[in-house]
Design an enzyme around this catalytic site. Structure first.
Site, PDB file in Angstrom:
ATOM      1  N   SER A 138       0.873  -1.364  -0.078  1.00 48.65           N
ATOM      2  CA  SER A 138      -0.030  -0.062  -0.248  1.00 48.65           C
ATOM      3  C   SER A 138       0.823   1.320   0.049  1.00 48.65           C
ATOM      4  O   SER A 138       2.065   1.403   0.590  1.00 48.65           O
ATOM      5  CB  SER A 138      -0.713  -0.011   1.147  1.00 48.65           C
ATOM      6  OG  SER A 138      -1.547   1.407   1.302  1.00 48.65           O
ATOM      7  N   TYR A 152      -3.405  -0.586   9.896  1.00 47.65           N
ATOM      8  CA  TYR A 152      -3.114  -0.892   8.478  1.00 47.65           C
ATOM      9  C   TYR A 152      -1.680  -0.589   7.905  1.00 47.65           C
ATOM     10  O   TYR A 152      -1.248  -1.473   7.278  1.00 47.65           O
ATOM     11  CB  TYR A 152      -4.322  -0.138   7.728  1.00 47.65           C
ATOM     12  CG  TYR A 152      -4.185  -0.543   6.114  1.00 47.65           C
ATOM     13  CD1 TYR A 152      -4.537  -1.429   5.700  1.00 47.65           C
ATOM     14  CD2 TYR A 152      -3.717   0.460   5.317  1.00 47.65           C
ATOM     15  CE1 TYR A 152      -4.636  -1.818   4.346  1.00 47.65           C
ATOM     16  CE2 TYR A 152      -3.680   0.400   3.894  1.00 47.65           C
ATOM     17  CZ  TYR A 152      -4.060  -0.949   3.595  1.00 47.65           C
ATOM     18  OH  TYR A 152      -4.023  -1.194   2.121  1.00 47.65           O
TER      19      TYR A 152
END
Length: 243
Positions: A138, A152
């Site tokens: 990501s 996350y």
């Protein structure tokens, strides 16, 4: 990629589906895993088969240790060999630090980190020279634009270390490992016309969301012969989110 085989985890929709279809377009037979979207997985398999390639789908929860490894083993047996693993399955849990529970931590790390490790471990056991492991990370591992992303981001940042270690571990066998870090991408989970879309677009240099196919193009390159000398590397496909 004619004659080669691939497994794409989380391949029933979004980026995973685009990757599976791109690899099939390049000539690979492809197996995908899915957690709950059985209909979506069936549709992806049908599209793979329409391209003249073999397609398979297996239900697997990447957060379950046995299923994370077992799905890769099953796919390798079903395909007859394993040349490419794309670790795409992942989940996002965002929220204030004091609102995150132990269950949240355990689940995110189980899917986003442990599941990736176990899938790579199982794949490496079946791959020969020329094998490819591509992991989807990501853009938040490079730039955290605001609060709410601690859990996350931690899980996705862990993939950077894992990727480099895999490259060293497997390089002597001619197997490469690389990491692709997408930015905001237009999917069902994060649509380009969603309530948080403008803020995300504004964070990119290009001022727009990416398309799943743009991420898939990078993965296809890394999975192919032209990337044989590329390993342990990280590639941003983020529209300049980290610029």
């Amino acid at each position: 990629m004619n004659g080669r085989t691939a497994v794409v985890t989380g391949g029933s929709r979004g980026i995973g589906a685009a990757i599976a279809l791109r690899l099939a377009e390049e000539g690979a037979d492809v197996a995908i895993t899915y957690a709950g979207n059985e209909q979506g997985a069936a549709e992806v398999v049908q599209r793979i088969e329409a391209l003249g390639r073999r397609g398979y789908a297996v239900r697997a929860d990447a957060g379950d240790a046995g299923e994370a490894a077992g799905a890769v083993e099953w796919a390798a047996d079903t395909l007859g060999r394993l040349d490419v693993l794309v670790n795409n399955a992942g989940i996002g849990v965002l929220g204030p630090l004091d609102a995150l529970t132990l269950a949240d931590v355990d689940r995110v790390l189980a899917v986003n980190v442990r599941g990736v490790f176990l899938a790579a471990q199982a794949a490496a056991d079946r791959m020969g020279e020329g094998g490819r492991i591509v992991t989807i990370g990501s853009c938040m591992a490079r730039r955290v634009p605001g609060p709410g992303g601690t859990l996350y981001t931690m899980s996705k940042a862990a993939l950077s270390g894992l990727n480099r270690a895999l490259a060293r571990e497997l390089g002597g066998r001619g197997i490469t490992a690389n990491l692709v870090e997408p930015g905001p991408v237009d999917t069902d989970m994060n649509p380009a016309d969603g309530p948080f879309a403008k803020a995300q677009s504004d964070m990119t240099a290009l001022g727009r969301f990416g398309r799943p196919e743009e991420v898939a193009a990078m993965v296809a390159f890394l999975a192919g012969e032209q990337a044989a000398y590329v390993t342990g590397a990280e590639f941003s496909v983020d529209g300049g989110h980290a610029a």
